[in-house]
Design an enzyme around this catalytic site. Structure first.
Site, short mmCIF file in Angstrom:
data_model
loop_
_atom_site.label_atom_id
_atom_site.label_comp_id
_atom_site.label_asym_id
_atom_site.label_seq_id
_atom_site.Cartn_x
_atom_site.Cartn_y
_atom_site.Cartn_z
N PHE A 1 16.98 -10.91 13.55
CA PHE A 1 17.62 -10.16 14.63
C PHE A 1 17.68 -8.69 14.21
N ASN A 2 18.83 -8.13 13.90
CA ASN A 2 18.83 -6.70 13.54
C ASN A 2 19.27 -6.48 12.09
N ASN B 1 16.12 3.35 14.49
CA ASN B 1 17.17 2.33 14.58
C ASN B 1 18.56 2.96 14.45
N ASN C 1 0.83 -1.23 0.00
CA ASN C 1 0.00 0.00 0.00
C ASN C 1 0.85 1.26 0.00
N TYR D 1 3.94 -4.15 19.42
CA TYR D 1 4.51 -4.63 18.14
C TYR D 1 5.03 -6.06 18.32
N LYS E 1 3.70 -10.00 16.75
CA LYS E 1 4.48 -11.08 16.14
C LYS E 1 4.27 -12.39 16.91
N PHE F 1 5.68 -9.63 4.38
CA PHE F 1 6.50 -8.61 5.04
C PHE F 1 5.65 -7.44 5.56
N LEU G 1 3.36 -2.84 10.33
CA LEU G 1 3.91 -1.67 11.00
C LEU G 1 4.94 -2.19 11.98
N ARG H 1 17.40 3.91 26.80
CA ARG H 1 16.08 4.01 26.17
C ARG H 1 15.16 2.99 26.83
N SER I 1 23.19 9.75 19.55
CA SER I 1 23.01 9.57 21.00
C SER I 1 23.14 8.09 21.31
N SER J 1 10.29 -11.72 14.35
CA SER J 1 11.33 -10.84 14.87
C SER J 1 11.91 -11.41 16.15
P1 NAD Z 1 9.22 -1.57 5.90
O1 NAD Z 1 8.32 -0.63 6.59
O2 NAD Z 1 10.36 -1.06 5.12
O3 NAD Z 1 8.37 -2.52 4.92
C1 NAD Z 1 7.04 -2.85 5.21
C2 NAD Z 1 6.26 -2.68 3.91
O4 NAD Z 1 4.92 -3.06 4.13
C3 NAD Z 1 6.25 -1.22 3.42
O5 NAD Z 1 6.55 -1.19 2.04
C4 NAD Z 1 4.80 -0.77 3.66
O6 NAD Z 1 4.37 0.16 2.69
C5 NAD Z 1 4.06 -2.10 3.57
N1 NAD Z 1 2.82 -2.14 4.35
C6 NAD Z 1 2.65 -1.84 5.66
N2 NAD Z 1 1.35 -2.00 6.01
C7 NAD Z 1 0.70 -2.45 4.89
C8 NAD Z 1 -0.65 -2.80 4.61
N3 NAD Z 1 -1.60 -2.70 5.52
N4 NAD Z 1 -0.96 -3.22 3.35
C9 NAD Z 1 0.01 -3.31 2.39
N5 NAD Z 1 1.31 -2.98 2.59
C10 NAD Z 1 1.63 -2.56 3.84
O7 NAD Z 1 9.72 -2.60 7.01
P2 NAD Z 1 10.87 -3.72 6.93
O8 NAD Z 1 11.97 -3.27 7.80
O9 NAD Z 1 11.13 -4.08 5.52
O10 NAD Z 1 10.14 -4.94 7.67
C11 NAD Z 1 9.50 -5.93 6.92
C12 NAD Z 1 8.96 -6.96 7.89
O11 NAD Z 1 10.04 -7.44 8.71
C13 NAD Z 1 7.93 -6.41 8.87
O12 NAD Z 1 6.94 -7.41 9.07
C14 NAD Z 1 8.71 -6.19 10.15
O13 NAD Z 1 7.88 -6.32 11.30
C15 NAD Z 1 9.71 -7.31 10.08
N6 NAD Z 1 10.94 -7.06 10.85
C16 NAD Z 1 11.69 -5.95 10.58
C17 NAD Z 1 12.86 -5.72 11.31
C18 NAD Z 1 13.71 -4.50 11.07
O14 NAD Z 1 14.54 -4.16 11.96
N7 NAD Z 1 13.59 -3.84 9.94
C19 NAD Z 1 13.27 -6.63 12.28
C20 NAD Z 1 12.49 -7.75 12.52
C21 NAD Z 1 11.32 -7.96 11.78
C1 WQD Z 2 20.17 -1.13 18.51
C2 WQD Z 2 21.08 -0.68 19.65
C3 WQD Z 2 20.01 0.80 21.20
C4 WQD Z 2 19.50 4.04 18.26
C5 WQD Z 2 14.60 -2.75 17.04
C6 WQD Z 2 13.23 -3.21 17.40
C7 WQD Z 2 13.05 -4.65 16.97
C8 WQD Z 2 13.42 -4.82 15.50
C9 WQD Z 2 14.81 -4.29 15.22
C10 WQD Z 2 11.39 -4.84 14.21
C11 WQD Z 2 20.39 -0.65 21.00
C12 WQD Z 2 21.14 1.51 20.45
C13 WQD Z 2 19.80 2.85 18.89
C14 WQD Z 2 20.18 5.22 18.64
C15 WQD Z 2 21.45 3.93 20.23
N1 WQD Z 2 12.48 -4.16 14.66
N2 WQD Z 2 20.76 2.80 19.84
N3 WQD Z 2 21.14 5.12 19.61
O1 WQD Z 2 16.19 -1.80 19.55
O2 WQD Z 2 17.69 -3.77 18.97
O3 WQD Z 2 15.54 -3.49 17.75
O4 WQD Z 2 14.83 -2.91 15.65
O5 WQD Z 2 11.14 -5.98 14.38
O6 WQD Z 2 11.71 -5.01 17.20
O7 WQD Z 2 13.10 -3.17 18.81
O8 WQD Z 2 17.41 -1.91 17.33
O9 WQD Z 2 18.66 -0.21 16.07
O10 WQD Z 2 16.83 0.57 17.65
O11 WQD Z 2 18.98 -0.33 18.57
O12 WQD Z 2 22.32 3.86 21.11
O13 WQD Z 2 19.95 6.34 18.11
O14 WQD Z 2 21.49 0.66 19.40
O15 WQD Z 2 19.99 1.17 22.57
O16 WQD Z 2 21.34 -1.03 21.97
P1 WQD Z 2 16.74 -2.73 18.53
P2 WQD Z 2 17.93 -0.39 17.35
#
Ligand code: NAD
Ligand code: WQD
Length: 337
Positions: free
Chosen positions: A177-178, A198, A32, A148, A152, A80, A83, A291, A215, A124
């Site tokens: 993971f990250n 992030n 979307n 969030y 999951k 994927f 939010l 944080r 920070s 995640s």
């Molecule tokens: P992102 O926001 O870049 O990608 C998500 C995509 O989904 C976007 O293009 C957005 O437009 C689309 N979207 C969101 N809601 C929608 C809806 N209702 N209908 C259609 N499209 C929709 O995020 P990302 O980092 O690529 O993450 C992708 C997946 O991986 C997510 O499910 C997220 O929870 C998971 N994840 C991400 C991380 C991370 O750190 N990036 C870590 C662990 C898990």
């Molecule tokens: C990494 C480290 C912070 C920003 C998050 C979500 C998790 C997943 C991945 C979706 C930590 C430190 C961060 C900054 C900092 N997303 N930090 N200054 O918190 O491990 O995971 O993203 O699934 O659900 O919680 O990732 O990149 O935010 O932080 O010092 O400006 O960096 O304290 O130690 P996190 P992050």
């Protein structure tokens, strides 16, 4: 083979579309554009030479999604779309549960009606909450500490239960993971809206002058240098993990879950220093209070994916920072600029 990729215009989904294409699987993107630019299609074409099919759609619109399933004639869904901002989820839990949980349940109902019985789901490491032991393996207890993360956990339970009720169904939950980094071409990367939550995008934007200072949220954790430790994994390794998992299980049924991590952790200071080396820039930082909700340290036991799928992360920390820096300097204001 054709697969539907929800959220395929996003950071991880777009990189996974490239990995799918390279594996001979045709991705049809359903997105979307709530957190992505339509220009990602152009970038994907630059990288692959192919113009992927794109359907502008919302997973919350069950009719629209079901029509997309029927018309695109796919045999599986890579899911994927979600939010993903932890802080926002705490302020707007219903929005997150609606978009992430209710919409996915509606998607699964449509898949059942269309006899599409394979899904690869973006989970995640946040489902593990505060680690009880390290490294974290797939048997570690799961419980989140924010809406969030709970979304999951809930969806993993939904998929588990669906696989029991429908013996033909196969679901793979990949616990990222990250994810960090960008495609090595420099054409594709992470473009967070507004101020990045992030670490890596914040460091990158500071390096390019868009932010003044990084920070560091706490330097008094029980870690190697007092700053937070995480298992950072290159987004291209992560993308290939999706292909490996799907190719291994595509003829199977049942519920499968895997950690996708590197198995080693880096501290915030190590990330800043690595990025400084890539950009050849001294990156300004300051120590700030911890944080809320942050854990000190987590990193994956990634052996299950290696043993069962033959997949493991190969990109190094400098690959992650070099590729991020290339992307950041190519597109300092993201694709829309
Ligand atoms: P992102 O926001 O870049 O990608 C998500 C995509 O989904 C976007 O293009 C957005 O437009 C689309 N979207 C969101 N809601 C929608 C809806 N209702 N209908 C259609 N499209 C929709 O995020 P990302 O980092 O690529 O993450 C992708 C997946 O991986 C997510 O499910 C997220 O929870 C998971 N994840 C991400 C991380 C991370 O750190 N990036 C870590 C662990 C898990
Ligand atoms: C990494 C480290 C912070 C920003 C998050 C979500 C998790 C997943 C991945 C979706 C930590 C430190 C961060 C900054 C900092 N997303 N930090 N200054 O918190 O491990 O995971 O993203 O699934 O659900 O919680 O990732 O990149 O935010 O932080 O010092 O400006 O960096 O304290 O130690 P996190 P992050």
């Amino acid at each position: 083979m054709r697969v539907l990729v929800t959220g395929g215009m996003g950071y991880i989904g777009s990189h996974t579309c490239i990995a799918l294409y390279n594996a001979g699987i045709t991705p049809i993107i359903y997105d979307n554009l709530s957190n992505a630019s339509i220009r990602v299609l152009d970038q994907l074409e630059k990288v692959t030479g192919s113009r992927f099919e794109f359907i502008l759609g919302d997973i919350q619109d069950q009719q629209q999604f079901k029509l997309a399933l029927m018309q695109s004639k796919v045999s599986a869904v890579f899911h994927f779309a979600a939010l993903k901002a932890v802080g926002e989820s705490t302020q707007q839990p219903l929005y997150y549960y609606q978009n992430n949980v209710s919409a996915t349940i509606a998607m699964l109902q449509s898949m059942q009606q269309c006899n599409i019985n394979h899904i690869v789901f973006s989970s995640s490491a946040t489902v593990y909450g505060e680690p009880e032991y390290l490294p974290i393996d797939e048997a570690h207890p799961i419980r989140a500490n924010n809406p969030y993360g709970w979304s999951k956990v809930m969806l993993e339970q939904v998929l588990h239960d669906l696989c029991i009720a429908n013996p033909q169904f196969m679901a793979i939950a990949l616990r990222y993971f990250n994810p960090v980094g960008a495609h090595e071409s420099g054409w594709l990367g992470e473009s967070p809206n507004g101020i990045p939550n992030n670490l890596m995008p914040f460091i990158a934007q500071t390096a390019v002058g868009k932010r003044n200072v990084v920070s560091i949220y706490g330097d008094d954790y029980a870690t190697k240098d007092g700053t937070g430790v995480r298992d950072y994994i290159h987004v291209q390794d992560l993308a290939k993990g999706h292909v490996a998992a799907f190719m291994h299980h595509k003829h199977d049924t049942g519920y499968h879950r895997y950690n996708l991590g590197t198995g080693r952790g880096y501290s915030v200071l190590e990330m800043i220093n690595a990025f400084s080396a890539s950009a050849n820039i001294t990156i300004p930082y300051k120590i700030a209070p911890r944080r809320t909700g942050d854990i000190a340290c987590n990193y994956a036991d990634a052996t299950k994916a290696q043993q069962k799928l033959g997949w493991y992360a190969v990109k190094t920390l400098s690959d992650m920072t070099n590729d991020t820096w290339r992307w950041q300097t190519n597109y300092p204001n993201g694709l829309e600029s």
